[in-house]
Each structure stands twice: as structure tokens, then as C-alpha cells.
Write an enzyme that holds these catalytic residues in place. Structure first.
Site, PDB file in Angstrom:
ATOM      1  N   SER A  23       0.781  -1.197   0.097  1.00 55.08           N
ATOM      2  CA  SER A  23       0.150   0.039  -0.041  1.00 55.08           C
ATOM      3  C   SER A  23       0.785   1.190   0.230  1.00 55.08           C
ATOM      4  O   SER A  23       0.671   2.232  -0.767  1.00 55.08           O
ATOM      5  CB  SER A  23      -1.058   0.001   0.973  1.00 55.08           C
ATOM      6  OG  SER A  23      -1.881  -0.884   1.167  1.00 55.08           O
ATOM      7  N   LYS A  72      -9.247  -5.718  10.945  1.00 57.13           N
ATOM      8  CA  LYS A  72     -10.383  -5.128  10.251  1.00 57.13           C
ATOM      9  C   LYS A  72     -11.769  -5.485  11.125  1.00 57.13           C
ATOM     10  O   LYS A  72     -12.499  -4.592  10.740  1.00 57.13           O
ATOM     11  CB  LYS A  72     -10.620  -6.259   8.784  1.00 57.13           C
ATOM     12  CG  LYS A  72      -9.291  -5.825   8.035  1.00 57.13           C
ATOM     13  CD  LYS A  72      -9.677  -6.694   6.781  1.00 57.13           C
ATOM     14  CE  LYS A  72      -8.824  -6.190   5.864  1.00 57.13           C
ATOM     15  NZ  LYS A  72      -9.088  -6.682   4.215  1.00 57.13           N
ATOM     16  N   ASP A 109     -12.963  -3.359  -0.080  1.00 55.79           N
ATOM     17  CA  ASP A 109     -12.496  -4.734  -0.540  1.00 55.79           C
ATOM     18  C   ASP A 109     -13.221  -5.105  -1.445  1.00 55.79           C
ATOM     19  O   ASP A 109     -13.260  -5.858  -2.556  1.00 55.79           O
ATOM     20  CB  ASP A 109     -12.480  -5.636   0.488  1.00 55.79           C
ATOM     21  CG  ASP A 109     -11.029  -5.645   1.492  1.00 55.79           C
ATOM     22  OD1 ASP A 109     -10.002  -4.853   0.710  1.00 55.79           O
ATOM     23  OD2 ASP A 109     -10.943  -6.072   2.421  1.00 55.79           O
ATOM     24  N   SER A 132     -13.568 -19.519   3.567  1.00 58.24           N
ATOM     25  CA  SER A 132     -14.755 -18.868   4.153  1.00 58.24           C
ATOM     26  C   SER A 132     -14.205 -17.963   5.323  1.00 58.24           C
ATOM     27  O   SER A 132     -14.711 -17.803   6.334  1.00 58.24           O
ATOM     28  CB  SER A 132     -15.598 -19.869   4.745  1.00 58.24           C
ATOM     29  OG  SER A 132     -14.901 -20.702   5.621  1.00 58.24           O
ATOM     30  N   GLY A 133     -12.983 -17.301   5.081  1.00 52.27           N
ATOM     31  CA  GLY A 133     -12.205 -16.192   5.811  1.00 52.27           C
ATOM     32  C   GLY A 133     -12.822 -15.108   5.695  1.00 52.27           C
ATOM     33  O   GLY A 133     -13.950 -14.473   5.179  1.00 52.27           O
ATOM     34  N   GLY A 265      -5.022 -11.316  -8.425  1.00 50.92           N
ATOM     35  CA  GLY A 265      -5.588 -10.279  -7.071  1.00 50.92           C
ATOM     36  C   GLY A 265      -4.865  -8.887  -7.133  1.00 50.92           C
ATOM     37  O   GLY A 265      -5.362  -8.099  -6.295  1.00 50.92           O
TER      38      GLY A 265
END
Ligand code: NAP
Length: 303
Positions: A23, A72, A109, A132-133, A265
Site C-alpha cells: 500500500s 479489520k 474490498d 470462508s475467511g 488479486g
């Protein structure tokens, strides 16, 4: 070259660990192009200090923050207001300062994830989601917004998977869009083969394939879904891997050999960053190509 002066303001990303974040490279390239006298830093912060750090940064007039793993969910509790996306996901990745000294929370996101999918119409299409995170929650929210009619979530732990399905399905009952079927399935279930044959999109939201030492060995265990199921893939299916190191991942390399459309990604990372920058700066146009190139160059030189 921008000079950091007494008038320079701070923006940044908070996480732990944070030293490998892309970032700062992306955002500082954008800030230079936008001629904004801000500096974007990676700020390491342990969970026990999170509240104090977030409040202190607001007190020193920090212009905006990204929040990453593992903060988060917890940061959501420190917001005065949160967006629809943040509420759906139950986590934030962006804090925007309010004039009264508080923060609002958002989650870009979702916008980042759907951005490379927008070129096509996905109305009533079928998707498979691996994992499934945390990021899988943003993926489901994105797939709902794109009006997918069926989402099959593949997991490896029955209880955890069912909790995820219940959570993502019940949250959806309160929203306005068309309601997809969301079903969980374990990774070795034979039923999965039929779903793979009929899938329009398969998304990898697990870290499988992210190993830095991954060689491009297509027999390796670093291919999500494994060899057997892989044989059933149609070349009309799009494969989307949230991972961006290595580029391409073995999974996407294999998919491209089968003639499938592939997405990695990096675009999600760039687009979620650009969306955060828009929220902080109020600029209508963000130099996305500059951010994309900065990220690509950094990956080329340092990975
Ligand atoms: P997370 O919250 O830790 O979730 C990871 C998921 O993958 C869990 O469901 C976990 O299953 C599953 N998993 C882990 N190892 C597995 C294995 N060997 N086989 C099968 N399933 C496995 O992680 P996350 O934050 O969602 O991130 C997932 C991936 O997305 C990471 O590679 C991350 O770098 C990437 N990502 C990319 C972006 C981007 O901007 N491009 C953004 C966010 C994340 P269990 O629940 O059974 O442990």
C-alpha cells in the site's frame, strides 16, 4: 520528488505484521501525481494498542487510514458510522475522519473485488468460492451485488463453514438485491464435481498457492481444488485468484493452459486502494494506472 515538510499530513495503513504491505508504494505514487502534500506510512500496531493508536491518529489530524489483518473486525467498533458494505461484511478496511474528531468506517474490498468483473454481465450466473475467511465475506457481498444466482462455498471444516453460510445468508435477508442461493460444501465432497462443470466463476479466497517458494509445478498441492476436480473444468469458466504473489499463481497458470479467462488479486488490491483514496481526498479521479504500475514494479523488483 515530493519534499516532506512541516505542512505534510499523514495517511497510512495499520496492521500487524505490516512490513510487506504494497500500500505505501501504491498510495505514495498516487499522492505525488495528485500533488497532495500527504505521506502514506505502514504503521505496525499490536491488537492491545489498537484503540489508543486509532484515537491518537485522529487527534493528530491523520487524513485517512487503511486497516488490515488482524484489525479489520475490531476497528469497526471504533467508528461513529459504518457503510452498507462494512455492515454486510462485518469488517472495515478504511477509516475516514469526521470533523467532530471521530472516524467513519467503510470497506472498499468489495469495490476492489468486483472491479475486474464489471466488464461482463454476471446476472443469474453460478459461482464457487474457495475459503470462508475474512476476504470471502467481501467476495460474497460482491457476488450478491453482481446478481449471481448461486454461490457454492467450499471449506474444509464443517462447523466453521456452516457458521459462515448462516451468517452471510441471514445478513442478506436485510438487503435490497435479488437473493442468491448460498450453499456450503466440503472440499472432498463428490457433489463438487458437478458444481465445477457448471460454474461460470471460481474464486480462490484461500492462501493456497501463495507460498513464496511455489514452483510452477501443476501436480503440486499448491493448486486449490486438487488434480481430480481440476479435470472437470470447462474453458468457459473464469478463475479469479485473490493472491497476487507469485504472478501468475500455479492455479491461474493451469487455468490459462485450459483456455479459461483468469484474473489475479493485483487489480483488487489496486482498486480497493484507489477507492479508499477517493474517500479521503474527495478527488473524483484517482491515478489508478500510476498505482497499478507502482505495485507491479515493486512486485517485479522485490518478490
Ligand atoms: P483468512 O481470513 O485467514 O481465511 C483463509 C481461508 O482459507 C479460511 O477459510 C481457511 O480455512 C482457508 N484455508 C487456509 N488454508 C487452507 C488450505 N490449505 N486448504 C484449504 N483451505 C484453506 O484469510 P483472508 O484474509 O480471507 O485471505 C485469503 C487470501 O486472499 C490470502 O492469500 C490473501 O493474501 C488474499 N487476499 C487478497 C486481497 C487482495 O486485495 N488481492 C485482499 C484480501 C485477501 P479454515 O477456515 O478451515 O482455516
Amino acid at each position: 520528488m515530493r519534499i516532506i515538510s512541516a505542512e505534510t499530513s499523514l495517511v497510512g495503513v495499520i496492521g500487524h505484521p505490516i512490513s510487506h504491505s504494497l500500500s505505501p508504494v501504491m498510495h505514495n505514487a498516487a499522492l505525488q501525481e495528485m500533488n497532495l502534500n500527504w505521506c502514506y506510512l505502514a504503521i505496525p500496531c499490536e491488537t492491545k494498542n489498537l484503540k489508543q493508536v486509532i484515537h491518537a491518529l485522529r487527534a493528530i489530524d491523520c487524513k485517512g487510514l487503511n486497516i488490515t489483518i488482524p484489525h479489520k473486525e475490531k476497528s469497526l467498533l471504533m467508528c461513529k458510522e459504518i457503510s452498507y458494505a462494512a455492515n454486510e461484511i462485518g469488517a472495515i478496511n478504511t477509516l475516514i475522519p469526521n470533523l467532530d474528531g471521530s472516524w467513519n468506517g467503510d470497506n472498499t474490498d468489495v469495490e476492489g473485488f468486483i472491479s475486474p468483473l464489471k466488464l461482463k454481465d454476471w446476472n443469474k450466473k453460478k459461482a464457487i468460492l474457495l475459503g470462508s475467511g475474512g476476504s470471502a465475506r467481501a467476495v460474497i457481498t460482491g457476488l450478491k451485488l453482481l446478481n449471481f444466482k448461486e454461490i457454492i462455498v467450499v471449506g474444509r471444516q464443517s462447523n466453521k463453514l456452516q457458521l459462515f453460510i448462516n451468517d452471510m445468508s441471514s445478513e442478506y435477508e436485510n438487503s435490497k438485491n435479488f437473493s442468491p442461493l448460498i450453499k456450503g460444501i466440503l472440499e472432498h465432497d463428490v457433489e463438487l464435481i458437478e458444481y465445477i462443470k457448471n460454474a461460470d466463476l471460481i474464486v480462490n479466497a484461500t492462501p493456497v498457492g501463495m507460498n513464496k517458494n511455489t514452483k510452477y509445478n501443476l501436480d503440486s498441492i499448491n493448486i486449490p481444488l486438487g488434480e481430480e476436480i481440476w479435470k472437470n473444468l470447462e474453458n468457459t469458466t473464469t478463475l479469479y485468484d485473490l493472491i497476487y504473489t507469485p504472478r501468475p499463481t500455479p492455479w491461474l497458470l493451469n487455468a490459462a493452459k485450459k483456455g479459461c479467462n483468469t484474473i489475479d488479486g493485483l487489480e483488487m488490491l489496486v482498486q480497493q486502494g484507489a477507492a479508499s483514496m477517493k474517500l479521503w481526498s474527495g478527488f473524483k479521479e484517482i491515478p489508478i494506472e500510476i498505482m497499478r504500475q507502482a505495485a507491479k514494479n515493486h512486485l517485479k523488483n522485490y518478490s
